[in-house]
Design an enzyme around this catalytic site. Structure first.
Site, short mmCIF file in Angstrom:
data_model
loop_
_atom_site.label_atom_id
_atom_site.label_comp_id
_atom_site.label_asym_id
_atom_site.label_seq_id
_atom_site.Cartn_x
_atom_site.Cartn_y
_atom_site.Cartn_z
N LYS A 22 56.77 48.46 77.73
CA LYS A 22 58.01 48.42 78.53
C LYS A 22 57.93 49.39 79.70
O LYS A 22 58.20 49.02 80.85
CB LYS A 22 59.21 48.78 77.64
N ASN A 23 57.56 50.62 79.42
CA ASN A 23 57.63 51.63 80.49
C ASN A 23 56.55 51.44 81.56
O ASN A 23 56.74 51.85 82.69
CB ASN A 23 57.61 53.04 79.89
N CYS A 119 68.84 55.91 78.66
CA CYS A 119 69.31 56.39 77.37
C CYS A 119 69.92 57.78 77.51
O CYS A 119 69.44 58.61 78.28
CB CYS A 119 68.14 56.44 76.38
N ARG A 124 69.03 64.31 82.87
CA ARG A 124 67.79 63.73 83.37
C ARG A 124 67.73 63.88 84.89
O ARG A 124 68.01 62.96 85.64
CB ARG A 124 67.68 62.26 82.90
N ASP A 308 59.22 59.85 72.60
CA ASP A 308 59.74 58.53 72.25
C ASP A 308 59.41 58.13 70.81
O ASP A 308 59.85 57.08 70.34
CB ASP A 308 59.20 57.45 73.21
N ARG A 400 66.76 46.91 74.35
CA ARG A 400 66.25 47.34 75.66
C ARG A 400 64.72 47.43 75.64
O ARG A 400 64.08 47.30 76.67
CB ARG A 400 66.78 48.75 76.00
C1 EPZ Z 1 60.06 58.29 80.89
O1 EPZ Z 1 61.32 58.78 81.31
C2 EPZ Z 1 60.35 57.17 79.93
N1 EPZ Z 1 61.15 56.17 80.61
C3 EPZ Z 1 61.08 57.69 78.71
O2 EPZ Z 1 61.16 56.63 77.79
C4 EPZ Z 1 60.29 58.83 78.07
O3 EPZ Z 1 61.06 59.40 77.05
C5 EPZ Z 1 59.95 59.90 79.10
O4 EPZ Z 1 59.29 59.29 80.24
C6 EPZ Z 1 59.04 60.99 78.56
O5 EPZ Z 1 57.85 60.42 78.10
C7 EPZ Z 1 60.56 55.28 81.41
O6 EPZ Z 1 59.36 55.25 81.59
C8 EPZ Z 1 61.46 54.28 82.05
P1 EPZ Z 1 60.24 62.31 82.66
P2 EPZ Z 1 61.43 59.73 82.57
O7 EPZ Z 1 60.56 62.28 84.11
O8 EPZ Z 1 60.40 59.30 83.56
C9 EPZ Z 1 62.32 66.58 83.34
C10 EPZ Z 1 62.16 55.23 76.20
O9 EPZ Z 1 62.66 55.45 75.06
N2 EPZ Z 1 62.46 66.17 84.75
O10 EPZ Z 1 58.82 62.31 82.24
O11 EPZ Z 1 62.85 59.76 82.97
C11 EPZ Z 1 63.19 65.77 82.40
O12 EPZ Z 1 64.50 66.30 82.32
C12 EPZ Z 1 62.45 56.15 77.35
O13 EPZ Z 1 61.44 54.25 76.44
C13 EPZ Z 1 62.92 67.08 85.68
O14 EPZ Z 1 63.25 68.23 85.35
O15 EPZ Z 1 61.01 61.11 81.93
C14 EPZ Z 1 62.45 65.87 81.10
O16 EPZ Z 1 62.74 67.08 80.48
C15 EPZ Z 1 63.52 57.12 77.05
N3 EPZ Z 1 63.02 66.70 86.99
C16 EPZ Z 1 60.98 65.92 81.55
O17 EPZ Z 1 61.01 66.28 82.93
C17 EPZ Z 1 62.69 65.45 87.41
O18 EPZ Z 1 62.79 65.16 88.60
C18 EPZ Z 1 60.24 64.62 81.40
O19 EPZ Z 1 60.97 63.55 82.02
C19 EPZ Z 1 62.21 64.53 86.47
C20 EPZ Z 1 62.11 64.92 85.13
#
Ligand code: EPZ
Length: 433
Positions: A22-23, A119, A124, A308, A400
Site C-alpha cells: 500500500k505505502n 491514521c 504528524r 506499523d 484502508r
Molecule cells: C509513513 O508515514 C507510512 N504512511 C506510515 O504507515 C508509517 O507508519 C510511517 O511512514 C513510518 O514508517 C505512508 O507511507 C502513507 P514519517 P509518514 O514521515 O510518511 C516525524 C500505515 O499504517 N516527522 O516516516 O507520515 C513523524 O512525526 C501508515 O500504513 C516529522 O517530524 O511517516 C514521525 O515521528 C500509518 N516531520 C516520524 O517523523 C516531518 O516533516 C516518521 O514519520 C515528517 C515526519
C-alpha cells in the site's frame, strides 16, 4: 454498521498470498502523473487508500484506466498547469495525499494540496517536506487547510533531513527528480517503499542513486516518459499474517514476499520461540504447540522493527510468558488499542511511549473498536486467538490497507465474517457454534 465477527481459539494454518505494498503504491501512483505518457502500474493493492489516490488523480484531470483490480494505467498528460489543486473530502483523510504535492511541484512547479489526514497515531508534522521543497527553491505556504508550493524554477540542493521521514524522503525525491541540477538528500529514510518509488521514477527516466541507503543522490532530468512497473509486496500485510500464526499458535506461509524486508519481524518471532523458514519468495512461521516467551521491541525506521507492526506484535507478546516491553519511538499515539485488548484480558500498562506487557495464557472474546488501521488488524488477530466470540467495529480503517482481509483469514481456517447488522451477527453465531 459493518463489523467483523469471529470465533477464535484455534490455530490457523495454510498459505496466504500477499498483495502489493500500500505505502509503495501510494507514492508510485502519485509519481505516475509526472509523465505525459501512460504508465502501467501492476500489483497495486485494491484498498481504500489507493482508490482514494486514483480518484484524486482523476480529480485533477489525470486519466485513470483500471485494467483489472490490481492493474491501472495512468496518464498525466491531460493535467494542466492551472489545475493542480488537490482537494476533496476523501483526499483529506489519507496521509499520502501529500505525495501529489511533490509530484505536481516537480512537474508543473506548482501544487495546492489539502493538508493530509491519515491514521490518528500521533502528531504528524510536515516540516521536513517543507524544508526540502524550500531548499529546492519553492515557496511553501499553509492556509485555509491547504498547502501551496510554487516555484519559478526548481534547482537541486543539498538537504539534510532532521528526522528520518518516509513521506518527506519520497516527496522531496519526486520534486528533485525534475529539478535542475543535482540534489543530495542526507539522513533519508531507507524503507523498501522508498526504493520502490525511486525504481519507478528511474523507470520513467529519472536519475536517482542510493535509494535504500541514507544518502540519496538525484540528477534532475527535464521530463519523464511512460513506464510499466510492478509494485513490491506489502511487508506489513505479510508481517500481519506472520503474527497471526504466532498468536493462534498456527503454521502460516506468506507467499509473494521479499523475505529480506521481513527480517526484523522474522527475527523477533524466532527469538520468542516460533520457527521461521525462509524461501525465495515466501516465509513460513510455525508456532504450533509452542510456548512463546517474552521479549522487548523498539520501533525504529527501516531496517529496525516497523511501527506499523507494533500493535500486531503486542497481541503476540501479550500471549507470551513473562514481561515484555515495547518502546514506540516513531508515533506517540500508537497504543490506543491497549484499552480494547484489556477487554479480552490482556495486561498492558502504558507509560509514555512504553508499554509493559504481562503475558497471559489466553484471551477471552470481546467487542472492540479499531482505533486505526494497524491496530484494527491487530484486534482481529487477537479476536482469532481468543476463546469465544469477538467483534471489531470501525473496519473501514482496516480496509484502508488490507484487501479481502476476511477472505484471506477464512482461507487459513478462521471463523470470521463481515456483517452489517445484529441479525447477521446472530446468524454467524448460530452457524459457527
Ligand atoms: C509513513 O508515514 C507510512 N504512511 C506510515 O504507515 C508509517 O507508519 C510511517 O511512514 C513510518 O514508517 C505512508 O507511507 C502513507 P514519517 P509518514 O514521515 O510518511 C516525524 C500505515 O499504517 N516527522 O516516516 O507520515 C513523524 O512525526 C501508515 O500504513 C516529522 O517530524 O511517516 C514521525 O515521528 C500509518 N516531520 C516520524 O517523523 C516531518 O516533516 C516518521 O514519520 C515528517 C515526519
Amino acid at each position: 454498521m459493518e463489523r467483523f465477527v469471529m470465533k477464535g481459539g484455534r490455530p490457523l494454518n495454510g498459505e496466504v498470498v500477499i498483495g502489493g505494498a500500500k505505502n509503495a503504491s501510494l507514492g508510485v501512483l502519485a509519481a505516475a502523473v509526472m509523465a505525459d505518457e501512460p504508465c502501467l502500474i501492476e500489483n497495486m493493492p485494491d484498498v481504500r487508500d489507493t482508490n482514494v489516490m486514483l480518484q484524486a488523480i482523476e480529480g485533477i484531470g489525470g486519466k485513470v484506466e483500471r485494467i483489472d483490480a490490481h492493474t491501472v494505467k495512468i496518464n498525466g498528460a491531460a493535467i494542466s498547469k492551472d489545475n493542480t489543486v488537490v482537494d476533496d473530502e476523501f483526499i483529506r483523510k489519507i496521509r499520502a495525499s501529500y505525495y501529489l504535492l511533490g509530484a505536481l511541484l516537480g512537474k508543473y512547479k506548482k501544487a495546492i494540496v489539502a493538508l493530509p489526514g491519515g491514521c490518528d497515531i500521533g502528531s504528524r508534522p510536515i516540516d521536513q517536506h517543507i524544508k526540502g521543497f524550500t531548499a529546492l527553491g519553492a515557496k511553501v505556504e499553509i492556509g485555509h487547510g491547504m498547502i501551496t508550493a510554487e516555484a519559478e524554477r526548481l534547482t537541486g540542493a543539498h538537504i539534510y533531513m532532521d528526522v528520518v521521514s518516509v513521506g518527506a524522503t519520497i516527496n522531496v525525491m519526486m520534486a528533485a527528480a525534475l529539478a535542475e541540477g543535482r540534489t543530495i538528500i542526507e539522513n533519508a529514510a531507507k524503507e523498501p517503499h522508498i526504493v520502490d518509488v525511486a525504481n519507478f521514477l528511474n523507470s520513467m527516466g529519472a536519475n536517482i542513486k542510493g535509494a535504500g541507503t541514507d544518502v540519496i543522490r538525484i540528477r534532475g532530468v527535464e521530463k519523464f516518459h511512460g513506464s510499466t512497473y510492478a509494485i513490491i509486496p506489502d511487508q506489513i500485510e505479510a508481517g500481519t499474517f506472520m503474527t497471526l500464526a504466532a498468536a493462534t499458535r498456527g503454521d502460516i506461509t506468506v507467499r509473494n514476499v521479499i523475505p529480506k524486508h521481513l527480517e526484523a519481524i522474522s527475527a523477533k518471532l524466532n527469538e520468542i520461540g516460533c520457527t521461521i523458514h525462509e524461501y525465495d519468495d515466501a516465509v513460513r512461521v510455525d508456532a504450533r504447540e509452542r510456548t512463546l516467551k517474552n521479549t522487548q521491541i523498539k520501533t525504529l525506521p527501516y531496517p529496525g522493527f516497523p511501527t506499523d507492526m507494533q500493535p500486531q506484535m503486542a497481541v503476540v507478546m501479550a500471549l507470551s510468558e513473562g514481561t515484555s516491553i515495547i518502546t514506540e519511538s516513531i508515533f506517540e499515539n500508537r497504543f490506543r488499542y491497549v484499552d480494547e485488548l484489556a477487554r479480552m484480558g490482556a495486561k498492558i500498562q502504558v507509560e509514555g511511549n512504553t508499554a509493559i506487557i504481562s503475558g497471559i495464557s489466553k484471551y477471552t472474546g470481546a467487542d472492540m473498536v479499531a482505533p486505526d488501521l494497524r491496530a484494527g488488524a491487530a484486534l482481529v488477530i487477537a479476536g482469532l486467538a481468543a476463546e469465544g466470540y469477538s467483534a471489531v467495529e470501525n473496519i473501514e480503517l482496516i480496509q484502508r490497507g488490507y484487501e479481502h482481509f476476511e477472505e484471506k483469514l477464512q482461507d487459513l481456517g478462521a471463523s470470521i465474517s463481515l456483517v452489517d447488522s445484529d441479525k447477521e451477527e446472530q446468524k454467524f453465531k448460530l452457524r459457527v457454534v
